[in-house]
Scaffold this active site. Structure first.
Site, mmCIF file in Angstrom:
data_model
loop_
_atom_site.group_PDB
_atom_site.id
_atom_site.type_symbol
_atom_site.label_atom_id
_atom_site.label_comp_id
_atom_site.label_asym_id
_atom_site.label_seq_id
_atom_site.Cartn_x
_atom_site.Cartn_y
_atom_site.Cartn_z
ATOM 1 N N CYS A 184 0.876 -1.172 0.000
ATOM 2 C CA CYS A 184 0.000 0.000 0.000
ATOM 3 C C CYS A 184 0.915 1.223 0.000
ATOM 4 C CB CYS A 184 -0.936 -0.032 1.212
ATOM 5 S SG CYS A 184 -0.069 -0.011 2.795
ATOM 6 N N ALA A 185 0.445 2.338 0.494
ATOM 7 C CA ALA A 185 1.265 3.548 0.489
ATOM 8 C C ALA A 185 2.388 3.493 1.520
ATOM 9 C CB ALA A 185 0.394 4.778 0.736
#
Length: 164
Positions: A118-119
């Site tokens: 993810c980020a």
């Protein structure tokens, strides 16, 4: 219907009415604040999940350039707008909200290696935990997410239609 006494200014009534409502702060693609229920939960789940660094993953993906391992699947569990901006080369998009429903069609073999990212690594820890609980044996979370990947100077793929 409530009747407001004339001795109380209307602005004071509006202020009192809004003061009882909790303030809602939304975090999109940002690291959650420390000491929150969310980060406490992720910290509780994290020890059960294997993490792989950006350099380690890149090494696996580039052992044979132009021919990444067939049994290694890199899944992006960010939001669609995040994927559209940039993503890891050869990654497959599946949002966090649909991961459990789509995983069998994306990775039918529970013995294959899966790296989710993810980020910043929070959502991917939870995604990896879900996959592990579904019976996938070799599940990893990209430590630090795509932020760590980019911070290591590794390449990302960009959607040619998005201007950053």
């Amino acid at each position: 219907m409530f009747r407001i006494a004339r001795s109380i200014p209307a602005s004071a009534v509006r202020l009192a009415a809004t003061a009882s409502r909790p303030t809602l702060t939304r975090y999109f693609s940002q690291t959650a604040p420390s000491q929150s229920l969310f980060t406490d939960y992720v910290d509780k789940v994290r020890p059960a999940i294997k993490e792989i660094t950006a350099r380690e993953l890149n090494g696996q993906l580039t052992k044979e350039p132009f021919n990444p391992p067939a049994d290694l699947h890199v899944l992006d569990v960010r939001e669609p707008y995040e994927w559209n901006e940039f993503h890891l080369p050869n990654a497959i998009y599946t949002g966090r909200g649909t991961l459990e429903g789509k995983i069998e069609s994306l990775v039918p073999n529970t013995e294959d290696s899966i790296v989710v990212y993810c980020a910043s690594g929070y959502r991917s820890i939870l995604a990896a935990d879900a996959l592990k609980n579904m019976g996938y044996k070799k599940v990893y979370s990209l430590k630090g997410g795509i932020s760590a990947w980019k911070g290591a100077g590794l390449p990302v793929s960009q959607n040619p239609n998005v201007v950053l």
